[in-house]
Design a protein around this motif. Sequence first.
Motif: not given
Length: 348
Positions: A242-260
């Motif tokens: 999922a992170a490969y086929h839709d990288p923006a969907g997973i990674l663009l929000g990761a810093d906010e959602e997972i790491f604050g």
Amino acid sequence: MAQYTENKRKYNAINAARLSVAPMMDWTDRHCRYFHRLMSRSVLLYTEMVTAPALVRGGALHLLDHAPAEHPVAVQLGGSDPAELARATRLCCEAGYDEVNLNVGCPSDKVQSGAFGAVLMKTPSLVAECVAAMRAAATVEVTVKCRIGVDDQDPQEVLPAFLQTISAAGATRFTIHARKAWLQGLSPKENRDVPPLDYDLVHEMKQAFPELHLSVNGGIGTLTEAKGFLEDGLDGAMIGRAAYHDPAGILLGADEEIFGQPGRKTARQVAEEMRPYIARHLGAGGRLHAVTRHMLGLFAGRPGARTWRRLLSEGAAGPGAGLDVFDAALEAMPPMPEPLPVDAAQNA
């Protein structure tokens, strides 16, 4: 100073392991990792699996090449000879990786013939020897990625015994792919989908081994799902395809959602930031396709995504393809504010 650097690197890797992108053969190469890092400052990235024999016997040290911008980044090793894995670990540490991970989960025929990967679930005592040797040679943390079992093994019996044996050798971080691996009768692709997922067992292992840092892998398709595992008590979530086929969907929000951490980019910004990297790669004699093949899913679910994929996939592979192909593909994207990916929007 050296000890401070090692401690800081270890801390960064542990914190980053709250969300990681799985090691994937032919996918998570250095170009892919650079691209993914532009979308998240904190997610832990992994190399493709590198075999210890290739490094130690083959001298293929180029397999450890990576850019400083990729950190925090871990290298995954494949092997089953403790002494050889120790030497390979030393090379990985000298190359500057933040973590060395031992592959005890890959089910491919090639890996089985080398007596490593998922087949090692059958010999936990050997895995413990490998981990002990690797830790003795390492200046960073040594971790293990495993399955819940293989073939006719009973995961309820095998997995806790495996974790107990390997943790006694000094490993404190495990990523558990919550499926069995069938070494006979299923292809590597089928092993990623056919065996049923058992997330409950991974949660049980966290309750049984609260002192261990346990991440779950397998079938996680959204950032919301990953966040749910963390909220339910697991220490980390590892996302693969999922992170490969839709990288923006997973990674663009990761810093906010997972790491604050604030500062979410748009997919277009990431594409524009990749342009200088691509230019340097082309200037060094590289092919456009080597980089842009990892970017085909950047605009997944957004207007113009199909055109982006078509222009890049058709144009980048041609002889002498240059930045004009990339620029044309980006120019074809609608010049409008991009909506958040569905998963990120649900968490906004």
